[in-house]
Design an enzyme around this catalytic site. Structure first.
Site, PDB file in Angstrom:
ATOM      1  N   LYS A 139       0.776  -1.440  -0.189  1.00  0.00           N
ATOM      2  CA  LYS A 139       0.288   0.352   0.275  1.00  0.00           C
ATOM      3  C   LYS A 139       0.866   1.368  -0.182  1.00  0.00           C
ATOM      4  O   LYS A 139       0.751   2.114  -0.456  1.00  0.00           O
ATOM      5  CB  LYS A 139      -0.681   0.232   1.014  1.00  0.00           C
ATOM      6  CG  LYS A 139      -2.156   0.860   1.237  1.00  0.00           C
ATOM      7  CD  LYS A 139      -2.951   0.719   2.535  1.00  0.00           C
ATOM      8  CE  LYS A 139      -3.695   2.667   2.037  1.00  0.00           C
ATOM      9  NZ  LYS A 139      -4.873   2.155   3.391  1.00  0.00           N
ATOM     10  N   HIS A 277      -7.261 -31.423 -34.397  1.00  0.00           N
ATOM     11  CA  HIS A 277      -8.118 -31.004 -33.605  1.00  0.00           C
ATOM     12  C   HIS A 277      -9.411 -31.131 -32.848  1.00  0.00           C
ATOM     13  O   HIS A 277     -10.352 -30.620 -33.378  1.00  0.00           O
ATOM     14  CB  HIS A 277      -8.747 -30.524 -35.300  1.00  0.00           C
ATOM     15  CG  HIS A 277      -7.986 -29.801 -35.720  1.00  0.00           C
ATOM     16  ND1 HIS A 277      -6.679 -28.732 -36.474  1.00  0.00           N
ATOM     17  CD2 HIS A 277      -8.122 -30.231 -37.678  1.00  0.00           C
ATOM     18  CE1 HIS A 277      -5.651 -29.165 -37.233  1.00  0.00           C
ATOM     19  NE2 HIS A 277      -6.851 -29.637 -38.200  1.00  0.00           N
ATOM     20  N   ASN A 420     -22.677 -32.212 -33.135  1.00  0.00           N
ATOM     21  CA  ASN A 420     -23.007 -33.371 -32.774  1.00  0.00           C
ATOM     22  C   ASN A 420     -22.533 -34.078 -33.291  1.00  0.00           C
ATOM     23  O   ASN A 420     -22.033 -34.295 -34.420  1.00  0.00           O
ATOM     24  CB  ASN A 420     -24.049 -33.077 -33.907  1.00  0.00           C
ATOM     25  CG  ASN A 420     -25.443 -32.269 -33.637  1.00  0.00           C
ATOM     26  OD1 ASN A 420     -26.325 -32.760 -31.987  1.00  0.00           O
ATOM     27  ND2 ASN A 420     -25.910 -31.750 -34.870  1.00  0.00           N
TER      28      ASN A 420
END
Length: 521
Positions: A139, A277, A420
């Site tokens: 800080k 892939h 799908n």
């Protein structure tokens, strides 16, 4: 009057290089304050050092749980040097500034990484004073150096010695690093306590990650990228694999390799997965022989395997290596390579060879993390492997024993194919894979077309089809039956299920339903 001596407070768990760092600070005009084991280490090595309780006027108590949590420490860190009131307050209370804090934290991660660690032992390694000092120093980084990493010791000494104009910006960078360090530390603790509390989806989630390596680029050459690993590293992950040969993995290599090791983890028998892939292009299993599994995976798609990734869940021997040497492969991952196999494969400059402990597959992270813009999706990994007892035969014809084995194999494979998803398989190898089509019949046609070509080369039966989700219409079943499929496995659940069952009965093929879909988006 001489220049006022500055103070450095050093308290480290990992004491590597700390003596040299402290001596460097002394040579630059710092007096050293320290605690416990660090104090003893420095004193034994000839560093002039003051113990913390001499500064605070208060002894360490509660077995060291309280030692630096004191106003004389935190006021010395937090006082703004440019604020006259702050400095007057320090003077009135006889508090000296602390101008550098060097802290690394209790080894919580290392403790919970041990087998059978007890909760009280873990709790004792939660550092309180250390993070508090780091936060206070950070800080006030306009004036205070905060050092958390032993790799920064040299740079810190050089920066102090230089007296350069960039000291404030350098200290800010150290403060940012300190906050990253405490955030990671707190994240590991919160995740550990959350896990043992059986709260899998808490109101907030922290994912502590550690930098592993820079990558040449991301999915494409114009995208910058880096590889981070979980701070609590899983023994079964690409991040923990050992690379024996070849250039560094790319972004796409890492993603493909991850997909491949997920697939092979579903099989206990000798198994070979070829992947391209993010989708498998060939999977072969065998009851005993890993070479036979390799031949099946290769023959499943001799074209797509080119430039792909292969994972073998048994040692790669000379015979398999000779076969692999004939084609271009990006990566081969296995638990081990024989000496002869290594010699053969290392003769190819660009192939990457990695070893991974496949016995740790069941210990892999339970969750999947998928980033979206502005957020993160978290879900349990799809580790479910269906068994024969769970299948419901819905057609007049029942699958043969061999067909049932093939259906289970196909169901295990299809969940790893992008939706799908349709796969055509025998009981021990894939023949055709239809991935990622916008309609299911498209995936069916791709899978069956490929399977017919593969079948011509192998003449293997039975010829089954697996679907990751239900058939919305009966056209997929009709097409499959007309092209030699003898049995089908699918989740069921469509309002048109009966149409698909009737079509299967019309063609005299078997169909089983699992009641469980396996979408992979």
């Amino acid at each position: 009057m001489g220049k006022k001596m500055k103070n450095a407070l050093i308290s480290v768990s990992d004491k590597t290089g700390i003596v040299e760092f402290a001596k460097g600070l002394v040579s630059l005009g710092y007096s050293i304050i320290s605690t416990g084991g660090t104090f003893k280490k420095l004193q034994e090595n000839g560093v002039a050092v003051t113990e913390i309780d001499e500064v605070t006027g208060f002894p360490e108590i509660l077995d060291g749980r309280v030692k630096t949590l004191h106003p004389k420490v935190h006021a010395g860190l937090l006082a703004r040097r440019s604020d006259a009131k702050h400095m007057d307050t320090l003077k009135q209370m006889n508090i000296e500034t602390i101008d550098l804090v060097c802290v690394n934290l209790y080894p919580f991660k290392e403790t919970i990484s041990k087998k059978n660690v007890e909760l009280p032992d873990a709790i004792e390694q939660i550092d309180i004073g250390g993070p508090s000092m780091l936060r206070s120093a950070s800080k006030n980084c306009e004036s205070v150096y905060v050092v958390t990493d032993k790799n920064d010791y040299e740079n810190v000494l050089s920066n102090i010695a230089s007296g350069s104009d960039d000291q404030v910006s350098f200290r800010r960078s150290l403060a940012a690093k300190a906050f990253r360090h405490t955030a990671e530390y707190d994240g590991i603790i919160s995740n550990y306590l959350t896990k043992i509390s059986d709260n899998e989806f808490p109101e907030s989630k922290t994912l502590p990650l550690e930098f592993k390596q820079s990558l040449r680029y991301g999915e494409n050459s114009h995208q910058e990228a880096a590889f981070y690993k979980n701070s609590m590293e899983s023994a079964y992950s690409i991040a923990s694999a050992d690379q024996l040969h070849g250039k560094e993995l790319s972004f796409n290599n890492i993603r493909d390799a991850d997909a491949a090791i997920r697939i092979v983890s579903d099989f206990d028998t000798p198994c070979v997965v070829a992947l391209k892939h993010m989708n498998p292009c060939g999977i072969g299993i065998d009851d005993k022989d890993i070479y036979s599994a390799w031949k099946k995976a290769y023959e499943a798609d001799t074209m797509s395997i080119f430039g792909g990734i292969v994972v073998v869940n048994r040692e790669v021997d000379e015979r398999i290596a000779n076969e692999m040497h004939k084609i271009f492969l990006e990566i081969v991952i296995a638990p081990s390579f024989s000496k002869e196999a290594l010699e053969i494969l290392e003769s190819k400059k660009n192939i990457r060879l990695l070893t991974l402990d496949f016995t740790k597959a069941k210990e892999a992270d339970k969750f999947d993390y998928t980033s979206v813009l502005g957020g993160m999706l978290i879900q349990e990994r799809d580790t479910k492997v269906d068994s024969i007892d769970e299948l419901q035969v819905v057609t007049t014809k029942k699958p043969t024993k061999e067909e049932m084995e093939a259906l289970i194999f196909g169901q295990t494979v299809v969940k790893h194919v992008k939706s799908n998803a349709i796969v055509v398989t025998t009981k021990d190898m894939t023949l055709g894979i239809g991935a990622g089509q916008m309609n299911r019949i498209g995936s069916v046609k791709i899978a069956i077309n490929q399977a017919e070509e593969t079948f011509e080369n192998n003449k293997k039966t039975p010829f089954i089809m697996a679907s990751d989700a239900f058939f919305p219409m009966d056209d997929c079943v009709k097409y499959a039956a007309e092209h030699g499929i003898t049995a089908i496995i699918q989740p069921g659940g469509s309002i048109h299920d009966q149409d698909s069952i009737d079509m299967a009965n019309k063609y005299g093929i078997a169909m089983v339903c699992t009641g469980r879909r396996h979408f992979k988006h």
